[in-house]
Motif scaffolding. Structure first.
Motif, mmCIF file in Angstrom:
data_model
loop_
_atom_site.group_PDB
_atom_site.id
_atom_site.type_symbol
_atom_site.label_atom_id
_atom_site.label_comp_id
_atom_site.label_asym_id
_atom_site.label_seq_id
_atom_site.Cartn_x
_atom_site.Cartn_y
_atom_site.Cartn_z
ATOM 1 N N ALA A 82 51.552 47.475 41.902
ATOM 2 C CA ALA A 82 51.313 45.978 41.311
ATOM 3 C C ALA A 82 51.883 44.923 42.105
ATOM 4 C CB ALA A 82 51.160 46.002 39.765
ATOM 5 N N HIS A 83 51.316 43.871 42.726
ATOM 6 C CA HIS A 83 51.988 42.901 43.144
ATOM 7 C C HIS A 83 51.536 41.593 42.750
ATOM 8 C CE1 HIS A 83 53.640 40.009 46.280
ATOM 9 N NE2 HIS A 83 54.593 40.663 46.203
ATOM 10 N N GLY A 84 51.969 41.014 41.836
ATOM 11 C CA GLY A 84 51.302 39.863 40.868
ATOM 12 C C GLY A 84 49.849 40.423 40.374
ATOM 13 N N PRO A 85 48.900 39.547 40.705
ATOM 14 C CA PRO A 85 47.695 40.167 40.076
ATOM 15 C C PRO A 85 46.828 41.254 41.078
ATOM 16 C CG PRO A 85 47.389 37.914 41.104
ATOM 17 C CD PRO A 85 49.027 38.443 40.981
ATOM 18 N N ALA A 86 47.410 41.418 42.136
ATOM 19 C CA ALA A 86 46.920 42.077 43.444
ATOM 20 C C ALA A 86 47.496 43.643 43.359
ATOM 21 C CB ALA A 86 47.190 41.572 44.764
ATOM 22 N N LEU A 87 46.678 44.523 43.913
ATOM 23 C CA LEU A 87 47.391 45.810 44.094
ATOM 24 C C LEU A 87 47.589 46.106 45.419
ATOM 25 C CD1 LEU A 87 45.173 47.906 41.661
ATOM 26 C CD2 LEU A 87 47.489 47.354 41.362
#
Length: 108
Positions: A82-87
């Motif tokens: 998980a990187h912020g709202p992104a994967l």
């Protein structure tokens, strides 16, 4: 096998150390080639190291979609990060050189 191939997701490491001089890029006017930069991780822990790498690359290039690595050079890795709202998908490639990491994104 050191790669968690199931659908596990690891969260971004909070307080992950900054990359500072551990990340270098080719000059913009340099000829294109196999490598566009160099990175020196501090450990074999993929969640910590790949989180810091993705954060540094997002600041410079935008979204990171995938990080490919040789699982023989790293500890157990989740399938996604998980990187912020992104994967960010983490992909094990046994054919890669052990100390090579491939980063893929729309502008990378």
């Amino acid at each position: 096998m050191k790669y968690a191939s199931d659908n596990t997701i690891a969260g971004t490491v909070i307080g992950s150390p900054g990359l500072g001089p551990r990340l270098r890029f080719k000059e913009q006017h340099a000829a294109k080639g196999c490598f566009d930069g160099a990175w020196w991780p501090r450990s074999r822990e993929p969640v910590t190291e790949f989180s810091a790498l993705a954060a540094a690359l997002v600041d410079r290039f935008g979204r990171v979609d995938r990080i490919g690595f040789n699982p023989g050079a790293w500890d157990l890795a989740p399938a996604r990060l998980a990187h912020g709202p992104a994967l960010v998908r983490l992909a094990a490639f046994y054919g890669l050189q052990q100390h090579t990491v491939v980063v893929i994104g729309p502008r990378i």
